[in-house]
Design a protein around this motif. Sequence first.
Motif, short mmCIF file in Angstrom:
data_model
loop_
_atom_site.label_atom_id
_atom_site.label_comp_id
_atom_site.label_asym_id
_atom_site.label_seq_id
_atom_site.Cartn_x
_atom_site.Cartn_y
_atom_site.Cartn_z
N GLY A 274 -97.26 19.07 -48.55
CA GLY A 274 -97.31 20.18 -49.48
C GLY A 274 -97.87 21.44 -48.86
N GLY A 275 -97.18 22.56 -49.08
CA GLY A 275 -97.64 23.84 -48.54
C GLY A 275 -97.40 23.98 -47.06
N ASN A 276 -96.46 23.20 -46.48
CA ASN A 276 -96.20 23.36 -45.06
C ASN A 276 -95.57 24.73 -44.78
OD1 ASN A 276 -93.08 23.05 -44.59
ND2 ASN A 276 -93.62 21.45 -46.07
N PRO A 277 -95.80 25.29 -43.60
CA PRO A 277 -95.33 26.65 -43.32
C PRO A 277 -93.82 26.85 -43.46
CG PRO A 277 -96.96 26.00 -41.70
CD PRO A 277 -96.66 24.78 -42.51
N LEU A 278 -93.04 25.82 -43.15
CA LEU A 278 -91.58 25.94 -43.25
C LEU A 278 -91.17 26.19 -44.70
CD1 LEU A 278 -89.07 25.69 -41.31
CD2 LEU A 278 -88.77 23.43 -42.34
N ALA A 279 -91.66 25.35 -45.62
CA ALA A 279 -91.32 25.50 -47.03
C ALA A 279 -91.89 26.80 -47.59
CB ALA A 279 -91.85 24.31 -47.83
N CYS A 280 -93.08 27.18 -47.15
CA CYS A 280 -93.69 28.41 -47.64
C CYS A 280 -92.88 29.64 -47.20
CB CYS A 280 -95.13 28.53 -47.15
SG CYS A 280 -96.26 27.34 -47.91
N ALA A 281 -92.40 29.63 -45.96
CA ALA A 281 -91.57 30.74 -45.48
C ALA A 281 -90.28 30.83 -46.30
CB ALA A 281 -91.25 30.55 -44.01
N ALA A 282 -89.69 29.68 -46.61
CA ALA A 282 -88.48 29.67 -47.43
C ALA A 282 -88.77 30.23 -48.82
CB ALA A 282 -87.93 28.25 -47.54
N ALA A 283 -89.91 29.83 -49.41
CA ALA A 283 -90.25 30.32 -50.75
C ALA A 283 -90.50 31.82 -50.77
CB ALA A 283 -91.47 29.57 -51.27
N LEU A 284 -91.19 32.33 -49.77
CA LEU A 284 -91.42 33.79 -49.71
C LEU A 284 -90.10 34.54 -49.65
CD1 LEU A 284 -94.44 33.90 -47.25
CD2 LEU A 284 -94.43 34.81 -49.59
N ALA A 285 -89.15 34.05 -48.84
CA ALA A 285 -87.85 34.71 -48.75
C ALA A 285 -87.08 34.58 -50.06
CB ALA A 285 -87.04 34.10 -47.60
N ALA A 286 -87.14 33.40 -50.70
CA ALA A 286 -86.41 33.19 -51.94
C ALA A 286 -86.94 34.07 -53.07
CB ALA A 286 -86.48 31.71 -52.34
N ILE A 287 -88.26 34.13 -53.20
CA ILE A 287 -88.84 34.94 -54.28
C ILE A 287 -88.59 36.42 -54.04
CG2 ILE A 287 -91.02 35.59 -55.39
CD1 ILE A 287 -91.99 32.70 -54.75
N ARG A 288 -88.66 36.84 -52.79
CA ARG A 288 -88.34 38.25 -52.47
C ARG A 288 -86.89 38.56 -52.86
NH1 ARG A 288 -88.96 38.01 -47.34
NH2 ARG A 288 -91.24 38.11 -47.52
N PHE A 289 -85.99 37.64 -52.56
CA PHE A 289 -84.57 37.84 -52.92
C PHE A 289 -84.41 37.92 -54.44
CE2 PHE A 289 -80.32 36.40 -53.97
CZ PHE A 289 -79.53 37.11 -53.08
N MET A 290 -85.08 37.03 -55.17
CA MET A 290 -85.00 37.06 -56.63
C MET A 290 -85.44 38.40 -57.19
SD MET A 290 -86.75 33.39 -57.52
CE MET A 290 -86.36 31.93 -56.56
N ARG A 291 -86.54 38.93 -56.65
CA ARG A 291 -87.08 40.18 -57.15
C ARG A 291 -86.22 41.37 -56.73
NH1 ARG A 291 -93.58 39.88 -56.37
NH2 ARG A 291 -93.53 41.49 -57.96
N ASP A 292 -85.80 41.40 -55.46
CA ASP A 292 -84.98 42.51 -54.98
C ASP A 292 -83.65 42.58 -55.69
OD1 ASP A 292 -86.99 43.14 -53.21
OD2 ASP A 292 -85.98 42.36 -51.42
N GLU A 293 -83.05 41.43 -55.96
CA GLU A 293 -81.72 41.39 -56.60
C GLU A 293 -81.81 41.31 -58.12
OE1 GLU A 293 -78.91 41.77 -54.88
OE2 GLU A 293 -80.16 41.97 -53.07
N ARG A 294 -83.02 41.33 -58.65
CA ARG A 294 -83.23 41.30 -60.10
C ARG A 294 -82.45 40.15 -60.75
NH1 ARG A 294 -83.18 47.78 -61.77
NH2 ARG A 294 -84.90 48.36 -60.40
N LEU A 295 -82.66 38.95 -60.23
CA LEU A 295 -81.90 37.81 -60.72
C LEU A 295 -82.24 37.45 -62.16
CD1 LEU A 295 -81.54 35.35 -57.71
CD2 LEU A 295 -80.08 37.25 -58.41
N ASP A 296 -83.43 37.84 -62.63
CA ASP A 296 -83.74 37.61 -64.03
C ASP A 296 -82.79 38.41 -64.93
OD1 ASP A 296 -84.85 40.00 -63.15
OD2 ASP A 296 -86.76 39.73 -64.19
N GLU A 297 -82.61 39.69 -64.61
CA GLU A 297 -81.69 40.53 -65.39
C GLU A 297 -80.26 40.03 -65.26
OE1 GLU A 297 -82.22 44.59 -64.21
OE2 GLU A 297 -84.42 44.50 -64.44
N ARG A 298 -79.90 39.58 -64.07
CA ARG A 298 -78.54 39.08 -63.84
C ARG A 298 -78.29 37.83 -64.69
NH1 ARG A 298 -74.84 40.09 -60.02
NH2 ARG A 298 -73.28 38.46 -59.62
N ALA A 299 -79.26 36.92 -64.71
CA ALA A 299 -79.11 35.71 -65.51
C ALA A 299 -78.97 36.05 -66.99
CB ALA A 299 -80.30 34.78 -65.29
#
Length: 384
Positions: A274-299
């Motif tokens: 849990g919390g390994n750097p590989l998964a954490c790096a993926a999560a940071l990129a995924a959340i940044r993408f969600m926010r930049d692309e406004r996926l909440d509004e898109r959904a």
Amino acid sequence: MKSSELERAHALEVFPKRDLTIVRGEGACVWDDEDRRYIDCVGGIGVASIGHANPAVAEAVAEQARVLVSCPGIFYNDVRARLLAELVSIAPAGLTGAFLCNSGAEAVEAAIKFARLATGRTGVVSAMRGFHGRTLGALSATHKKEYREPFGPLVPGFSFVPFNHVEKLRAAVGEDTAAVIVEPVQGEGGVRPASPDYLQAARRICDEAGAVLVFDEIQTGFCRTGRMFACDRYGVAPDVLCLAKAIAGGVPLGAVLAQERLQPPPGRHGTTFGGNPLACAAALAAIRFMRDERLDERAEALGARFSERFARLRPARVRAVRQVGLMIGVELRERCRPYLEPLAERGILALPAGTTVIRLLPPLVITEAQIDEVADTLARVLSD
């Protein structure tokens, strides 16, 4: 030997398989081993929210894999620290700490343990039709008897009340209740949203009883329902928020966000991966993408587009349509499973949710043309 034959020969199979071998994906689509394309409304069962083979996550994972993959929690880590700060920054009010694990079931297990430690109580109240995972603790909070009975006796202290029934919840919560755990939108239970009155009452009931209110947003979190978290729609903040699925763009990761008062003493809980750097790096990129692309509004917009289009085409065998963002349940007047294969034959992959509900969890990057194709194809299949 084909991949399907290898799996059948060697897997301890726990899934009811469909005769389909998926080999690659891009955006909202996947392809099989015969290079046939499908619009993927299974979406990894709610995991692939930012789309398959998302370049931002692929690049983050590749870069981190060359730097550091594993770092146990007994040491600090720069990538983990950034993810913890990011999660707290987007969390509902009052959730100031986070614990990172590997899956949704692990997040629920941790939430139960943290609530019992903080309150000194053992009782847990959850909802009928609710689903919280398949490990013994999470399974004990899951209602469906077909999941529970083969593994009894389960963890004692768990009870169930009807979803959206305030007075039954009030009667079930008492001085022995450590936690109430609820999904703001029941996924496996048929895409059934909580009523605002129910969640607001749950907040009051837990406050009055000194119990911990846990929201399981493993399926609803990270823009799926048109908000970053489904509880944002209701204006109700839990004491604990359980997350997983879409958090890291498909890389296994779970999280528990909690109030400071629920901080467990060191040594009482833990995890190797849990919390390994590989998964954490993926999560940071995924959340940044969600926010930049406004996926909440898109959904929000694309879910409404599906509902409006499907309503014009609605076949007679449809009893109801329940839609919150891009979390969609089409309830039939008959069993739903016979329609999944004809849908796949026409290029749409979908899920069941219970006996009569077809569930759609497409990637939030699905296009307008693709969501129209899903609505049109589903209507044709259900009209045949």
